[in-house]
Design a protein around this motif. Structure first.
Motif, PDB file in Angstrom:
ATOM      1  N   LEU A  65       0.838  -1.197   0.000  1.00  0.00           N
ATOM      2  CA  LEU A  65       0.000   0.000   0.000  1.00  0.00           C
ATOM      3  C   LEU A  65       0.878   1.255   0.000  1.00  0.00           C
ATOM      4  O   LEU A  65       1.955   1.224  -0.573  1.00  0.00           O
ATOM      5  CB  LEU A  65      -0.944  -0.058   1.208  1.00  0.00           C
ATOM      6  N   GLY A  66       0.430   2.350   0.637  1.00  0.00           N
ATOM      7  CA  GLY A  66       1.138   3.612   0.543  1.00  0.00           C
ATOM      8  C   GLY A  66       1.856   4.035   1.803  1.00  0.00           C
ATOM      9  O   GLY A  66       2.069   3.236   2.733  1.00  0.00           O
ATOM     10  N   VAL A  67       2.215   5.321   1.870  1.00  0.00           N
ATOM     11  CA  VAL A  67       3.034   5.854   2.963  1.00  0.00           C
ATOM     12  C   VAL A  67       2.337   5.706   4.309  1.00  0.00           C
ATOM     13  O   VAL A  67       2.903   5.190   5.276  1.00  0.00           O
ATOM     14  CB  VAL A  67       3.387   7.329   2.702  1.00  0.00           C
ATOM     15  N   GLY A  68       1.099   6.182   4.399  1.00  0.00           N
ATOM     16  CA  GLY A  68       0.380   6.095   5.665  1.00  0.00           C
ATOM     17  C   GLY A  68       0.151   4.671   6.105  1.00  0.00           C
ATOM     18  O   GLY A  68       0.245   4.348   7.307  1.00  0.00           O
TER      19      GLY A  68
ATOM     20  N   ARG B 124       8.867  22.633  12.111  1.00  0.00           N
ATOM     21  CA  ARG B 124       8.225  23.297  13.258  1.00  0.00           C
ATOM     22  C   ARG B 124       6.793  22.802  13.426  1.00  0.00           C
ATOM     23  O   ARG B 124       6.333  22.578  14.550  1.00  0.00           O
ATOM     24  CB  ARG B 124       8.233  24.812  13.018  1.00  0.00           C
ATOM     25  N   LEU B 125       6.091  22.627  12.296  1.00  0.00           N
ATOM     26  CA  LEU B 125       4.659  22.322  12.322  1.00  0.00           C
ATOM     27  C   LEU B 125       4.252  21.741  10.976  1.00  0.00           C
ATOM     28  O   LEU B 125       4.812  22.114   9.935  1.00  0.00           O
ATOM     29  CB  LEU B 125       3.859  23.603  12.586  1.00  0.00           C
ATOM     30  N   LEU B 126       3.279  20.834  10.993  1.00  0.00           N
ATOM     31  CA  LEU B 126       2.650  20.337   9.770  1.00  0.00           C
ATOM     32  C   LEU B 126       1.158  20.612   9.842  1.00  0.00           C
ATOM     33  O   LEU B 126       0.515  20.337  10.864  1.00  0.00           O
ATOM     34  CB  LEU B 126       2.879  18.828   9.605  1.00  0.00           C
ATOM     35  N   VAL B 127       0.595  21.128   8.743  1.00  0.00           N
ATOM     36  CA  VAL B 127      -0.852  21.244   8.581  1.00  0.00           C
ATOM     37  C   VAL B 127      -1.222  20.489   7.315  1.00  0.00           C
ATOM     38  O   VAL B 127      -0.712  20.809   6.230  1.00  0.00           O
ATOM     39  CB  VAL B 127      -1.305  22.711   8.480  1.00  0.00           C
ATOM     40  N   SER B 128      -2.065  19.482   7.447  1.00  0.00           N
ATOM     41  CA  SER B 128      -2.390  18.643   6.294  1.00  0.00           C
ATOM     42  C   SER B 128      -3.759  18.006   6.458  1.00  0.00           C
ATOM     43  O   SER B 128      -4.376  18.073   7.531  1.00  0.00           O
ATOM     44  CB  SER B 128      -1.340  17.542   6.114  1.00  0.00           C
ATOM     45  N   GLY B 129      -4.206  17.366   5.396  1.00  0.00           N
ATOM     46  CA  GLY B 129      -5.358  16.506   5.487  1.00  0.00           C
ATOM     47  C   GLY B 129      -4.932  15.122   5.945  1.00  0.00           C
ATOM     48  O   GLY B 129      -3.766  14.876   6.293  1.00  0.00           O
TER      49      GLY B 129
ATOM     50  N   GLY C 144      -0.619  10.563   3.874  1.00  0.00           N
ATOM     51  CA  GLY C 144       0.596   9.922   4.356  1.00  0.00           C
ATOM     52  C   GLY C 144       1.517  10.790   5.169  1.00  0.00           C
ATOM     53  O   GLY C 144       2.102  10.345   6.165  1.00  0.00           O
ATOM     54  N   ILE C 145       1.679  12.060   4.791  1.00  0.00           N
ATOM     55  CA  ILE C 145       2.627  12.929   5.492  1.00  0.00           C
ATOM     56  C   ILE C 145       2.237  13.132   6.950  1.00  0.00           C
ATOM     57  O   ILE C 145       3.092  13.343   7.812  1.00  0.00           O
ATOM     58  CB  ILE C 145       2.762  14.282   4.759  1.00  0.00           C
ATOM     59  N   ALA C 146       0.932  13.036   7.262  1.00  0.00           N
ATOM     60  CA  ALA C 146       0.492  13.180   8.655  1.00  0.00           C
ATOM     61  C   ALA C 146       1.072  12.068   9.524  1.00  0.00           C
ATOM     62  O   ALA C 146       1.385  12.280  10.700  1.00  0.00           O
ATOM     63  CB  ALA C 146      -1.034  13.168   8.724  1.00  0.00           C
ATOM     64  N   HIS C 147       1.239  10.886   8.953  1.00  0.00           N
ATOM     65  CA  HIS C 147       1.808   9.769   9.700  1.00  0.00           C
ATOM     66  C   HIS C 147       3.307   9.964   9.923  1.00  0.00           C
ATOM     67  O   HIS C 147       3.861   9.477  10.909  1.00  0.00           O
ATOM     68  CB  HIS C 147       1.535   8.458   8.962  1.00  0.00           C
ATOM     69  N   LEU C 148       3.962  10.682   9.019  1.00  0.00           N
ATOM     70  CA  LEU C 148       5.371  11.006   9.253  1.00  0.00           C
ATOM     71  C   LEU C 148       5.506  11.974  10.425  1.00  0.00           C
ATOM     72  O   LEU C 148       6.437  11.859  11.227  1.00  0.00           O
ATOM     73  CB  LEU C 148       5.984  11.621   7.990  1.00  0.00           C
TER      74      LEU C 148
ATOM     75  N   TYR D 250       7.718  11.279  13.883  1.00  0.00           N
ATOM     76  CA  TYR D 250       8.801  12.155  14.354  1.00  0.00           C
ATOM     77  C   TYR D 250       8.362  13.094  15.471  1.00  0.00           C
ATOM     78  O   TYR D 250       9.120  13.986  15.863  1.00  0.00           O
ATOM     79  CB  TYR D 250       9.348  12.951  13.168  1.00  0.00           C
ATOM     80  N   ARG D 251       7.151  12.926  15.970  1.00  0.00           N
ATOM     81  CA  ARG D 251       6.613  13.775  17.045  1.00  0.00           C
ATOM     82  C   ARG D 251       6.693  15.251  16.685  1.00  0.00           C
ATOM     83  O   ARG D 251       6.972  16.116  17.527  1.00  0.00           O
ATOM     84  CB  ARG D 251       7.344  13.490  18.370  1.00  0.00           C
ATOM     85  N   THR D 252       6.450  15.543  15.432  1.00  0.00           N
ATOM     86  CA  THR D 252       6.391  16.919  14.955  1.00  0.00           C
ATOM     87  C   THR D 252       4.978  17.458  15.167  1.00  0.00           C
ATOM     88  O   THR D 252       4.013  16.791  14.780  1.00  0.00           O
ATOM     89  CB  THR D 252       6.753  16.981  13.458  1.00  0.00           C
ATOM     90  N   PRO D 253       4.820  18.616  15.773  1.00  0.00           N
ATOM     91  CA  PRO D 253       3.467  19.153  15.969  1.00  0.00           C
ATOM     92  C   PRO D 253       2.688  19.167  14.661  1.00  0.00           C
ATOM     93  O   PRO D 253       3.225  19.542  13.608  1.00  0.00           O
ATOM     94  CB  PRO D 253       3.728  20.572  16.478  1.00  0.00           C
ATOM     95  N   SER D 254       1.429  18.760  14.731  1.00  0.00           N
ATOM     96  CA  SER D 254       0.644  18.649  13.512  1.00  0.00           C
ATOM     97  C   SER D 254      -0.815  18.987  13.764  1.00  0.00           C
ATOM     98  O   SER D 254      -1.332  18.810  14.873  1.00  0.00           O
ATOM     99  CB  SER D 254       0.755  17.231  12.928  1.00  0.00           C
ATOM    100  N   VAL D 255      -1.449  19.479  12.709  1.00  0.00           N
ATOM    101  CA  VAL D 255      -2.897  19.657  12.673  1.00  0.00           C
ATOM    102  C   VAL D 255      -3.376  18.890  11.455  1.00  0.00           C
ATOM    103  O   VAL D 255      -2.972  19.196  10.322  1.00  0.00           O
ATOM    104  CB  VAL D 255      -3.296  21.136  12.573  1.00  0.00           C
ATOM    105  N   VAL D 256      -4.204  17.879  11.688  1.00  0.00           N
ATOM    106  CA  VAL D 256      -4.650  16.997  10.613  1.00  0.00           C
ATOM    107  C   VAL D 256      -6.165  17.101  10.496  1.00  0.00           C
ATOM    108  O   VAL D 256      -6.893  16.905  11.466  1.00  0.00           O
ATOM    109  CB  VAL D 256      -4.226  15.541  10.872  1.00  0.00           C
ATOM    110  N   LEU D 257      -6.631  17.381   9.287  1.00  0.00           N
ATOM    111  CA  LEU D 257      -8.043  17.589   9.018  1.00  0.00           C
ATOM    112  C   LEU D 257      -8.646  16.305   8.453  1.00  0.00           C
ATOM    113  O   LEU D 257      -8.163  15.788   7.430  1.00  0.00           O
ATOM    114  CB  LEU D 257      -8.229  18.736   8.027  1.00  0.00           C
ATOM    115  N   PHE D 258      -9.681  15.803   9.110  1.00  0.00           N
ATOM    116  CA  PHE D 258     -10.246  14.505   8.745  1.00  0.00           C
ATOM    117  C   PHE D 258     -11.613  14.636   8.088  1.00  0.00           C
ATOM    118  O   PHE D 258     -12.427  15.455   8.455  1.00  0.00           O
ATOM    119  CB  PHE D 258     -10.357  13.613   9.986  1.00  0.00           C
TER     120      PHE D 258
END
Length: 311
Positions: free
Chosen positions: A8-11, A223-228, A231-235, A239-247
């Protein structure tokens, strides 16, 4: 040889890390082979413990390997994935029960289960313990930007592409953050549009310019990730990088970051889980209910929580 199917893919790969590590620990003296797409090789190498990558993209063609001692289906509940592994004539197969494929000794599939815990539970049925929190990846030793804020507007299906990433990118840049826009080569036009509408220069667009190892390093040092929900949200989780993920349309209870990590913020305004990767046009209603101000507030909270964790 222990052969694991996860084509499958990254996530999907990231969600299977705890199970892969548990298999490595359970069979330290066996060759651990992973049947997965060859393009994932840079990320697979960051997991550690995988001895061999067997190039396998989807379920159309069985992996070309000798009959394994054990085949482990971390791909799905079958019957297609079960039959693909059965065609290899393994001495044993670990998989969820599927009567259509004639495999009855596995546990029952639970549709609403979180993807990470799903595979840990499969292994526990066969007396192998997996830690669902064991999600980290090694940091690639490649050069690249550090301390950037990543905005990732793309996703596999149109239903998961929130339309207001440019407004968020503009606000974050106005706060003095170094904002970059990532994506695949096929998403470069989208990334350029987001950057333009956010008032960012074309040099802020990294879509199509990063290999998987470079993308992983970018996220690891961000510093921060903002994504839907992609796959990148799982990265960011790895790495315990602060993130905001829109579901939307699939809720975070199935694919979201660990709920006990306050520096990962999941936003979900849906009422029920739906099929995620429909190619039908239109953004899912759950995403359309997400506001720019809500995302910005979540970004602030995620960063503050990460600083508190590090203190």
């Amino acid at each position: 040889m222990i052969l694991v199917l996860r084509a499958l893919g990254v996530g999907d790969l990231a969600a299977g890390v705890p199970a892969l590590r548990a298999l490595r620990a359970a069979f330290p003296d066996r060759t651990l082979a992973l049947a997965a797409p060859a393009w994932l090789t840079p990320l697979i190498e960051l997991i550690g413990g995988v001895d061999r990558i067997v190039a396998t993209d989807g379920l159309a063609t069985p992996p070309v390997v000798p009959a394994p001692e054990l085949a482990v289906n971390l791909h799905g509940s079958g019957p297609e994935s079960h039959r693909l592994l059965q065609a290899l004539r393994p001495a044993r197969m670990w998989a969820f029960a599927n009567a259509g494929a004639g495999h009855l000794d596995g546990p029952t599939w639970a549709e609403e289960e979180h993807e990470v815990r799903r595979w840990c539970r499969l292994l526990s049925h066969y007396d192998v313990r997996a830690d669902p929190g064991d999600l980290s990846l090694a940091v690639p030793g490649v050069d690249g930007p550090r301390g950037v804020t990543i905005v990732h507007p793309g996703a596999k299906s149109p239903a998961r592409r929130w339309p207001h990433f440019a407004a968020v990118a503009r606000k974050l840049a106005e706060r003095g953050q170094d904002v970059v826009v990532t994506g695949s080569a096929g998403e470069r036009d989208l990334a350029l549009t987001v950057a333009r509408d956010a008032g960012l220069p074309p040099t802020a667009v990294l879509a199509g310019d990063t290999g998987l190892d470079e993308l992983a390093a970018l996220v690891a040092h961000a510093r921060l990730l903002v994504s839907g929900d992609t796959g990148i949200a799982h990265l960011a989780t790895a790495y315990r990088t602060p993130s905001v993920v829109l579901f939307g349309p699939v809720p975070p209870r199935r694919w979201g970051p660990p709920p006990d990590r306050a520096y990962h913020r999941a936003i979900w305004h849906g009422t029920r889980a739906e099929r995620g990767d429909t190619m039908d046009p239109g953004v899912h209603p759950a995403l359309l209910r997400v506001s720019v101000d809500e995302v910005l507030a979540a970004a602030d909270e995620a960063e503050k929580a990460r600083h508190a964790f590090a203190a």
